[in-house]
Design an enzyme around this catalytic site. Structure first.
Site, PDB file in Angstrom:
ATOM      1  N   LYS A  21      37.204 -41.858  76.439  1.00 24.00           N
ATOM      2  CA  LYS A  21      37.730 -42.339  75.025  1.00 24.00           C
ATOM      3  C   LYS A  21      38.160 -41.193  73.969  1.00 24.00           C
ATOM      4  O   LYS A  21      38.042 -40.093  74.277  1.00 24.00           O
ATOM      5  CB  LYS A  21      36.542 -43.049  74.092  1.00 24.00           C
ATOM      6  CG  LYS A  21      35.329 -42.139  74.009  1.00 24.00           C
ATOM      7  CD  LYS A  21      34.082 -42.803  73.490  1.00 24.00           C
ATOM      8  CE  LYS A  21      33.407 -43.865  74.261  1.00 24.00           C
ATOM      9  NZ  LYS A  21      33.583 -45.186  74.034  1.00 24.00           N
ATOM     10  N   ARG A  22      38.628 -41.541  72.821  1.00 26.59           N
ATOM     11  CA  ARG A  22      39.069 -40.478  72.063  1.00 26.59           C
ATOM     12  C   ARG A  22      37.944 -39.390  71.696  1.00 26.59           C
ATOM     13  O   ARG A  22      36.884 -40.059  71.552  1.00 26.59           O
ATOM     14  CB  ARG A  22      39.714 -40.844  70.827  1.00 26.59           C
ATOM     15  CG  ARG A  22      41.189 -41.444  71.077  1.00 26.59           C
ATOM     16  CD  ARG A  22      42.184 -40.343  71.147  1.00 26.59           C
ATOM     17  NE  ARG A  22      42.416 -39.392  70.072  1.00 26.59           N
ATOM     18  CZ  ARG A  22      43.505 -39.451  69.654  1.00 26.59           C
ATOM     19  NH1 ARG A  22      44.568 -40.303  69.986  1.00 26.59           N
ATOM     20  NH2 ARG A  22      43.875 -38.759  68.459  1.00 26.59           N
TER      21      ARG A  22
END
Ligand code: 26V
Length: 808
Positions: free
Chosen positions: A547-548
């Site tokens: 994920k970011r």
């Protein structure tokens, strides 16, 4: 299932012809990129003819049209997906084999269209897929960035950003529509003209650019419905090429006006970089809003004439977050200044047409613009906002106690700023959050004052993901097994996946579930080796956090867990773990120093651990560079543990949690975002939940009694040691120590509660992984997660939007 080719033979003939037309060469001597471009071009042209038919049908049916306004659409690659949705993937695969080439190789030629940052943009792309599947007349409206999200390279453990030139070899899916271009005005000054007893306004002296649309077909599963994604590119109105400057040798100067206009659609802004207040971003927002509203109104007028009072019956405008918040004022402007409606008439139409989704409660993420900047760039839009705000103020009942405080919180204009979330709420008939807890928090705190005034506006729409891309396409071996067990209907109706529950009692089926997972792990290991040179063991547990990078998502806590396990393996000969590969992937916004340091820490720990033969049978750390939709599709199917470890109350929903669940990973997570609904559906016994809950986090903060140093001092041997290792050269070999991480955590009193949740996290990990040895039960739990994941299909989410918000 409607089909776009009558036979394999017909496909082969048309495809040969397409390759010859495009490349001018005989099929046998063309390159993969030629072959890809021709194949995608052929499918795109078929899609466009179905799209025209779809459109006629919608017109005849008098369908309400839904415009999904989003500054991001993270669509990734389309070829494989559209072959699946048209129901011709196997046929094309076979045909290409007969022609001596390989479909997977051609698919890999396609650039990832990375027109989004992460969850928000990918959600918009899943929604397009589901709107088409549900036969909704749904259209994406967004931006065509010349450069998508930056490419990430890793140098000495550090993230380095490289421009994403995704259009350099052409993009076969899009069609440029200069005939539909829209003139967009910036700056200038507002002039009033009296006509009878009314004053009408226009803006004079604007600097104009041309918004030129590019249309990309959106093929719905089943092939019956093909919708459109329209993305806008900024261009100069006329050429203004300065020949004299050119002849003087000042080439850049000669074309300066072109460069100024094109800058507007040049780059996608990272949504979490503190890029607030950038003029170019505000121009982007107005450009795609004004151009998209023009498209929607043109279509409406063509179908229904200028009966604007009917607009809410035939058009829904959905605003994905606050970036399209100017939809309200822009629609007001056109209805009043051009169509001569009164304020009251226009306002009634606007508020019945527009709806809004909120995607974050982080205060630093709420969009605000300085009034000075805003009013100069968009004077008429600003005047309208000012009037919206004035009327809002006037609507307050000043005999009610506390009205001043309520006005302060709900006002659009305040402290010299335009507050886009408040504008969005006031202009909308519906406001929704993206998971149950998130909507509850909106009601309880962030938007509480709006909720008190208009509770009926508020509703929840828990996010979803498309099972076509994230299960059927990403995980062919598992899909095949699922289809053998319960038939193919799950692709149409993901609730069908529930039928897999029956197979949890079937030991031989569970063995095949495990086999499929292993195949996917081998596939990922091959990719990792090719991309990074690292060898990982497909027989180890694949523990995945992708994920970011953001402080609240706590990748830091994950790598601290790895450091702790490493220390204990070296120190304590009686301590052991299940062999595990710790997999990380994701980008950090280029100006987000802390997040980038965490990436460097992960790579530095990897450098030490992966080169220590004392532990390598038991652990490896793997950072996969350049996370994007295409490699995500290799990672999710190979995952066994899904790390969803955000500080409770911070992650609005999350969607990788759903993608991993659907692919049979077990969630190791906090009670945050959609994790809560995942745990409810799958049963807590099939997940591993740990850490403080949202109320506990709130209480801890409110108590004023939390001291990060106390937590470290109380756990000197493990947590204290891990913290020391950030600065004592243990992991400094690659590119230095991590003082800034240490300082950030300690000087902000452990803002994200990494230290507070550390022990319960590591304990939970140990408990979960110790159950891995019972292979059969692990596979049963994995299958159970898939079986219960159908509710997270974005088809379900979109049906809720359709029935409860859009009424389409
Ligand atoms: C923006 C900013 C801007 C300033 C610095 C901090 C910061 C942090 C986050 C963001 C992102 C805001 C919008 C967003 O991407 N939200 C995500 O939306 C997903 C789809 O609904 C959801 O699954 C994620 O939980 C949510 O973070």
């Amino acid at each position: 299932m409607d089909t776009i080719f009558n036979s394999k033979q017909e496909f082969i003939e048309e495809y040969r012809e397409a390759v010859r037309e495009l490349s001018g060469k005989k099929f046998e001597i063309t390159s993969d990129i030629d072959r890809f471009n021709a194949l995608a071009g052929l499918i795109a042209s078929k899609a466009r003819s179905v799209s025209a038919r779809t459109d006629d049908r919608f017109k005849k049916e008098g369908k309400k049209r839904v415009y999904y306004f989003s500054i991001e659409f993270l669509i990734g690659r389309l070829l494989d997906n559209y072959l699946i949705n048209f129901g011709i993937r196997d046929m094309v695969d076979e045909a290409l084999r007969e022609m001596g080439c390989n479909l997977d190789d051609l698919c890999r030629m396609e650039p990832d269209a990375a027109l989004g940052n992460g969850g928000l943009g990918r959600l918009a792309a899943c929604f397009l897929d589901s709107m088409a599947h549900e036969d909704i007349a749904g259209y994406g409206n967004g931006m065509r960035y010349r450069y998508g999200l930056f490419k990430q390279e890793i140098v000495d453990g550090r993230q380095v950003e490289v421009a994403d030139e995704w259009l350099s070899r052409g993009y076969p899916w899009e069609v440029r529509r200069p005939d539909k271009a829209v003139r967009i005005g910036f700056g200038g000054h507002v002039v009033g003209h009296t006509e009878g007893d009314r004053i009408f306004y226009s803006v004079e002296g604007t600097e104009d650019v041309l918004a030129v649309p590019y249309d990309i077909p959106v093929v719905g599963f089943g092939g019956k419905t093909v919708n459109k994604l329209r993305v806008w590119s900024a261009e100069p109105i006329d050429e203004h090429f300065d020949l004299e400057a050119f002849n003087r040798g000042e080439y850049a100067m000669a074309d300066a006006s072109r460069a100024d206009a094109e800058a507007i659609s040049a780059i996608l802004y990272p949504n979490d970089a503190g890029e607030h207040g950038r003029l170019l971003r505000l121009k982007q927002e107005y450009l795609f809003v004004a151009a998209g509203i023009r498209t929607a109104l043109d279509v409406f007028r063509r179908e229904h004439g200028a009966k604007w009072e009917l607009l809410p019956d035939y058009v829904a405008i959905h605003t994905n977050d606050t970036h399209p918040a100017m939809c309200g004022p822009e629609l007001m402007r056109i209805l009043m200044d051009e169509e001569k409606l009164t304020w009251e008439e226009a306002w009634d139409i606007v508020t019945k047409t527009i709806s809004y989704t909120n995607h974050t409660i982080l205060p630093e993420a709420l969009e605000k613009w300085p009034i000075a900047t805003f009013s100069k760039l968009l004077p008429r839009i600003y005047d309208i906002i000012d009037e919206i705000n004035r009327r809002w103020r006037d609507s307050f009942d000043t005999s009610q106690e506390g009205w001043q405080e309520r006005l302060r919180k709900t006002s659009v204009l305040w402290d010299g700023e335009v507050r886009m979330a408040n504008l969005s709420v006031i202009c909308s008939h519906s406001v929704n959050g993206v998971a149950k807890i998130h909507t509850d928090i909106l009601k309880r705190s962030v938007l509480n004052d709006f909720y008190a005034l208009t509770p009926e506006k508020f509703n929840n729409k828990t996010n979803g993901i498309t099972p076509r891309r994230f299960l059927a396409e990403a995980n062919p071996s598992y899909s095949k097994l699922i289809t053998e067990a319960i038939g193919p209907k799950w692709m149409d109706d993901a609730d069908e996946l529930k039928k897999l529950v029956e197979f949890e009692k079937d030991p031989s089926f569970l063995v095949r579930v495990g086999d499929s997972k292993r195949q996917n792990k081998v596939r990922l290991a091959r990719y990792v080796r090719r991309e990074t040179g690292l060898v990982i063991d497909p027989d180890s547990i694949f523990d995945v956090q992708v994920k970011r990078f953001h402080a609240y998502k706590r990748q830091l806590m994950n790598i601290m867990k790895v450091m702790d396990l490493y220390n204990r393996l070296l120190d304590d000969s009686s301590f052991s773990i299940q062999p595990t590969t710790f997999i990380f992937s994701g980008k950090a916004a280029s100006s987000y120093t802390f997040a980038k340091e965490v990436i460097r820490l992960i790579n530095s720990v990897a450098d030490v651990v992966n080169n220590d033969s004392r532990v390598n049978d038991l652990m490896k750390v793997c950072f996969i560079p350049n996370f994007r939709v295409s490699n995500a599709q290799l990672i999710y199917p190979a995952a066994e543990i899904s790390e969803q470890i955000s500080t409770a109350g911070k992650e609005a929903s999350g969607t990788s949690n759903m993608k991993l669940m659907m692919n049979g990973a077990i969630t190791l997570g906090t009670m945050d975002g959609a994790n809560i609904e995942i745990a409810q559906l799958a049963g807590e016994e099939n997940e591993k939940i740990f850490g403080l809950t949202t109320p506990e986090v709130e209480e801890l903060r409110a108590s004023g009694n939390y001291f990060a140093w106390d937590v470290v001092n109380a756990d000197r041997d493990r947590l204290g040691r891990v913290m020391s290792e950030l600065t004592d050269n243990t992991f400094a070999g690659l590119s230095g120590n991590f003082d800034s991480i240490h300082n950030e955590v300690m000087s902000n009193n452990d803002y994200d509660l990494v230290l507070k949740d550390f022990r319960s996290y590591v304990d939970a990990w140990e408990e979960l992984t110790s159950s891995y040895a019972d292979t059969r039960d692990w596979n049963r739990r994995a299958l159970h997660n898939t079986a219960m994941s159908g509710w997270f299909s974005s088809d379900r989410t979109i049906r809720e939007y359709r029935d409860e918000i859009w009424h389409a």
